[in-house]
Design a protein around this motif. Sequence first.
Motif, PDB file in Angstrom:
ATOM      1  N   VAL A   6       0.727  -1.262   0.150  1.00  0.00           N
ATOM      2  CA  VAL A   6       0.041   0.067  -0.078  1.00  0.00           C
ATOM      3  C   VAL A   6       0.760   1.235   0.047  1.00  0.00           C
ATOM      4  CG1 VAL A   6      -1.726   1.204   1.252  1.00  0.00           C
ATOM      5  CG2 VAL A   6      -1.920  -1.227   1.435  1.00  0.00           C
ATOM      6  N   LYS A   7       0.737   2.063  -1.019  1.00  0.00           N
ATOM      7  CA  LYS A   7       1.542   3.241  -0.890  1.00  0.00           C
ATOM      8  C   LYS A   7       0.621   4.438  -0.358  1.00  0.00           C
ATOM      9  CE  LYS A   7       4.289   6.443  -3.270  1.00  0.00           C
ATOM     10  NZ  LYS A   7       4.945   7.096  -2.317  1.00  0.00           N
ATOM     11  N   ASN A  32      -3.948  -3.354  13.367  1.00  0.00           N
ATOM     12  CA  ASN A  32      -2.623  -3.364  13.573  1.00  0.00           C
ATOM     13  C   ASN A  32      -2.155  -3.650  11.904  1.00  0.00           C
ATOM     14  OD1 ASN A  32      -0.246  -3.858  14.522  1.00  0.00           O
ATOM     15  ND2 ASN A  32      -0.359  -6.144  15.169  1.00  0.00           N
ATOM     16  N   PRO A  33      -1.921  -2.615  11.316  1.00  0.00           N
ATOM     17  CA  PRO A  33      -1.866  -2.870  10.047  1.00  0.00           C
ATOM     18  C   PRO A  33      -0.211  -2.519   9.821  1.00  0.00           C
ATOM     19  CG  PRO A  33      -2.410  -0.611  10.255  1.00  0.00           C
ATOM     20  CD  PRO A  33      -2.790  -1.240  11.534  1.00  0.00           C
ATOM     21  N   PRO A  81      -7.460   0.560   8.733  1.00  0.00           N
ATOM     22  CA  PRO A  81      -7.123  -0.650   8.790  1.00  0.00           C
ATOM     23  C   PRO A  81      -6.333  -1.479   8.113  1.00  0.00           C
ATOM     24  CG  PRO A  81      -9.635  -0.291   8.621  1.00  0.00           C
ATOM     25  CD  PRO A  81      -8.631   0.930   8.548  1.00  0.00           C
ATOM     26  N   VAL A  82      -6.018  -0.945   7.151  1.00  0.00           N
ATOM     27  CA  VAL A  82      -4.882  -1.322   6.216  1.00  0.00           C
ATOM     28  C   VAL A  82      -3.264  -0.825   5.885  1.00  0.00           C
ATOM     29  CG1 VAL A  82      -6.481  -2.306   4.490  1.00  0.00           C
ATOM     30  CG2 VAL A  82      -5.601   0.025   4.148  1.00  0.00           C
TER      31      VAL A  82
END
Length: 194
Positions: A6-7, A32-33, A81-82
């Motif tokens: 994920v950027k 806890n991403p 979340p991510v």
Amino acid sequence: MAQMIVKPTVDNLAEAARAAGKKGPPPVHLWNPPFCGDLDIRIARDGTWFYLGTPIGRQGLVRLFASILRKDDDSFFLVTPVEKVGITVEDAPFIAQDFEVTGEGDAQKITFFTNVADAATAGADHPIRVEIDQTTDEPAPYVTIRANLEARIDRKSFYRLIDLAVMAEHDGAPWLGLWSDGVFFPITPEADLP
């Protein structure tokens, strides 16, 4: 299967915060991403949020980001979340700009209001603390707003708080301090008063 990287971007964070906050405050303490790096977001000592060196002028966006702010150890992150991205906080992330008082004596309650529309009543879960600058002897008062995140109490509010201060026993000596929600918060020992 390759892991999707994920950027982090401000737009992605804002979109995720909006989605997570539709049914109340986002539960950032449960997420806890993976850490995705740092973003050039800075919260100045006066509570102004900056992105790429420019103040974020939309208060709604600032409040949105404040809702996903988390402090782990001594570092600050915006968490969804991510993704989890680091940001810079010069002092405290929030400013307590005002307060209201109900009750009297040790039954008094002091509720603080921040620059990002949070409210917290000082007490066991929301302690007040005052640091004294060793060079200037200037007080720096703070109140915990939520989950390890503090607001620096602005000067006008601190002066108003001093008007509410009383003497009480603390660590075996008389201290000037504040009562709120059944808890005494010491400011300075009587022996140090002029």
